[in-house]
Design an enzyme around this catalytic site. Sequence first.
Site, PDB file in Angstrom:
ATOM      1  N   ARG A  76    -119.939 -14.631  77.052  1.00  0.00           N
ATOM      2  CA  ARG A  76    -121.359 -14.924  77.211  1.00  0.00           C
ATOM      3  C   ARG A  76    -121.496 -16.290  77.867  1.00  0.00           C
ATOM      4  O   ARG A  76    -120.844 -17.257  77.451  1.00  0.00           O
ATOM      5  CB  ARG A  76    -122.081 -14.921  75.858  1.00  0.00           C
ATOM      6  CG  ARG A  76    -122.229 -13.542  75.233  1.00  0.00           C
ATOM      7  CD  ARG A  76    -123.258 -12.707  75.986  1.00  0.00           C
ATOM      8  NE  ARG A  76    -123.461 -11.397  75.383  1.00  0.00           N
ATOM      9  CZ  ARG A  76    -122.818 -10.299  75.745  1.00  0.00           C
ATOM     10  NH1 ARG A  76    -121.883 -10.372  76.691  1.00  0.00           N
ATOM     11  NH2 ARG A  76    -123.083  -9.141  75.180  1.00  0.00           N
ATOM     12  N   ASP A 134    -117.224 -15.191  84.720  1.00  0.00           N
ATOM     13  CA  ASP A 134    -117.822 -13.895  85.033  1.00  0.00           C
ATOM     14  C   ASP A 134    -119.235 -13.781  84.458  1.00  0.00           C
ATOM     15  O   ASP A 134    -119.965 -12.859  84.808  1.00  0.00           O
ATOM     16  CB  ASP A 134    -116.943 -12.769  84.477  1.00  0.00           C
ATOM     17  CG  ASP A 134    -117.461 -11.389  84.839  1.00  0.00           C
ATOM     18  OD1 ASP A 134    -117.696 -11.158  86.043  1.00  0.00           O
ATOM     19  OD2 ASP A 134    -117.652 -10.553  83.934  1.00  0.00           O
ATOM     20  N   VAL A 160    -115.339 -14.489  80.106  1.00  0.00           N
ATOM     21  CA  VAL A 160    -115.888 -13.159  80.366  1.00  0.00           C
ATOM     22  C   VAL A 160    -116.720 -12.698  79.172  1.00  0.00           C
ATOM     23  O   VAL A 160    -116.975 -11.507  79.009  1.00  0.00           O
ATOM     24  CB  VAL A 160    -114.770 -12.127  80.670  1.00  0.00           C
ATOM     25  CG1 VAL A 160    -114.007 -12.484  81.926  1.00  0.00           C
ATOM     26  CG2 VAL A 160    -113.815 -11.981  79.484  1.00  0.00           C
ATOM     27  N   HIS A 177    -120.574 -10.896  86.846  1.00  0.00           N
ATOM     28  CA  HIS A 177    -120.593 -10.111  85.604  1.00  0.00           C
ATOM     29  C   HIS A 177    -119.964  -8.726  85.819  1.00  0.00           C
ATOM     30  O   HIS A 177    -120.593  -7.690  85.601  1.00  0.00           O
ATOM     31  CB  HIS A 177    -122.024  -9.962  85.074  1.00  0.00           C
ATOM     32  CG  HIS A 177    -122.066  -9.742  83.585  1.00  0.00           C
ATOM     33  ND1 HIS A 177    -123.096 -10.201  82.785  1.00  0.00           N
ATOM     34  CD2 HIS A 177    -121.208  -9.123  82.738  1.00  0.00           C
ATOM     35  CE1 HIS A 177    -122.878  -9.862  81.530  1.00  0.00           C
ATOM     36  NE2 HIS A 177    -121.730  -9.199  81.480  1.00  0.00           N
ATOM     37  N   GLY A 201    -117.141  -7.716  84.199  1.00  0.00           N
ATOM     38  CA  GLY A 201    -116.217  -7.410  83.110  1.00  0.00           C
ATOM     39  C   GLY A 201    -116.125  -5.939  82.759  1.00  0.00           C
ATOM     40  O   GLY A 201    -115.049  -5.416  82.475  1.00  0.00           O
ATOM     41  N   ALA A 202    -117.269  -5.242  82.777  1.00  0.00           N
ATOM     42  CA  ALA A 202    -117.274  -3.821  82.398  1.00  0.00           C
ATOM     43  C   ALA A 202    -117.304  -2.902  83.599  1.00  0.00           C
ATOM     44  O   ALA A 202    -117.464  -1.693  83.454  1.00  0.00           O
ATOM     45  CB  ALA A 202    -118.489  -3.535  81.520  1.00  0.00           C
ATOM     46  N   GLU A 257    -128.542 -15.315  84.684  1.00  0.00           N
ATOM     47  CA  GLU A 257    -127.914 -14.394  85.623  1.00  0.00           C
ATOM     48  C   GLU A 257    -128.953 -13.727  86.520  1.00  0.00           C
ATOM     49  O   GLU A 257    -129.912 -13.135  85.999  1.00  0.00           O
ATOM     50  CB  GLU A 257    -127.095 -13.337  84.870  1.00  0.00           C
ATOM     51  CG  GLU A 257    -125.924 -13.932  84.119  1.00  0.00           C
ATOM     52  CD  GLU A 257    -124.988 -12.886  83.517  1.00  0.00           C
ATOM     53  OE1 GLU A 257    -125.309 -11.676  83.587  1.00  0.00           O
ATOM     54  OE2 GLU A 257    -123.929 -13.277  82.991  1.00  0.00           O
TER      55      GLU A 257
END
Length: 630
Positions: free
Chosen positions: A318, A342, A316, A366, A368-369, A347
């Site tokens: 880079r 992730d 999760v 992506h 994660g946040a 991307e």
Amino acid sequence: MASVSSANPILTPPPLTSTSPPSSSNKSSIFFLNSSTSNIPFPSLSHSLSHSRLRSHQTLFVTNVLKTLESADVSVSKGRDLDHVGSKPTILVSEKLGEAGIELLRNFGDVECLYDLSSEQLCSKISQFDALIVRSGTKVTRQVFEAAKGRLKVVGRAGVGIDNVDLQAATEFGCLVVNAPTANTIAAAEHAIALLASMARNVAQSDASMKSGKWQRNKYVGVSLVGKILAVMGFGKVGSEVARRAKGLSMHVIAHDPYAQADRARAIGVDLVSFDEAISTADFISLHMPLTSTTSKIFNDDNFAKMKKGVRIINVARGGVIDDDALVRALESGVVAQAALDVFTEEPPPKDSKLLQIENVTLTPHLGASTKEAQEGVAVEIAEAVVGALRGELSATAVNAPMVPAEVLSELAPYVLLAEKLGRIGVQLVAGGSGIKSVKVVYRSARDPDDLDTRLLRAMITKGIIEPISSSFINLVNADFTAKQKGLHISEERMVVDSSPEYPIDSIQVQITNVGSKFASAVSENGNINIEGRVKYGIPHLTCVGSFSVDVSLEGNLILCRQVDQPGMIGQVGNILGERNCNVSFMSVGRTVKRTKAIMAIGVDEEPDKGTLKKIGEVPAIEEFVFLKL
């Protein structure tokens, strides 16, 4: 055969401590400065600021040194001069931001939210704004800064990574770049744990199977987490939170991180180990490291081969830290049993990516946040940083160098480069398991100690030490803050010497204490890694390694060899490099006693391949060598 080490340096420094305050004395005195400069006068900076009110394209973000300068009756401008004096600052938000952050911005300035702008549209509008806030989708290129025509003063990145912002251009145009590195921490850690658990129990695969009308209980037998070894690769904010949660799942957690402090890890029951030990003993590996030149594709064929058969990997952090093709091969061979990703090198990943086609790979876009709480937290954090920067306040999350008037930097320019190169050499000489605990910098000069501000030189040494193995961006604004945050103690000593006062610095010496060295000859009699340099004809030179005198121009890359002092050595090594089409820019030999031991320093334009370095090490008279990237 000569010994050579390729281990990554591990920094496990103690808490920052202070040194003795400056004292005044005669020319033979030694002056000590600690890493806090709030009480140190800045005559060179003060002199230049007192003669002009600096415009926005020339200004240094003075911020936390304002009180020091004002106490010296220096006239300064708090923050940047606005061309539109009397009006509110204007702020462009180019990607969706949480309402709490928008509200903070509106209480301070005029805010315009324009989403999905093309690069051409952004360039056409940017000259109307003092600040720009982006996420990862907006590319803030050199063309954007050029189109801003000096008006843009702050770029805020709502998140951690700043790959989409041209930092060099931002600095050149006097624009501060700030990010929001803390608000996403818990969300990212929770997502890593979610991927860990769902991968172990084949949740995604069995869900897809049932939705296709199948009932395959025997196919999707999972593995338990209890008692398994989890290697956390990167023990920063996110990595440490992942470790805490994994301990709650009764996993045994180990970690590898260049900056992790042993006492902090022990406090949550985590063992710090080397990179190779971490990947070779783990059942699960969770990646939380930054993407740097050192970590790019660090998970490659060589390192997958060191892992336990059946290891499981979560990323999760880079995408670029994993060599995607190598991961596919490891999955196909069974070395890696499963992967949960992730983040990706590109991307979104290409539709023909093999990772999209392998069943035992769990993928998320992506996320994660991507929690409501994290999005609001990021919005508030970046809004506060941008507003503070527009007010002229120092931001702890500043990631680029401030603009300094040319007259202040002119005489320091070559020494700034020397300082960074010495830092880079020093960190590359540290052996992997040793841990940097403190660094001492000695400046020798004919000038009075109060006649030169060394903050910039210290910042560049810090930059050279930290940046090669970190995602941190070090500059005059954040150097001391980052060093303290990393637990890295950097002390300074000034020595007045009998040389020409025409030049600000005679030499700079960097000592790294209580560490092992990849290159034993770099260790001086006091047991410290010792390197020293000076500026000759405007060019930085390395003049001392350990107890050996050398004369090396710090350009390109460098090979240091300890050898038996005998005829023909330069020719032998030169021929090896020449045969491999590796261009030699210079060679220099330093020795202590004739016909005993010597240090040969070789400058090369290209990075020699492993075979070339191996051949150099096989020369009988060469006892050890090290390759250094400058």
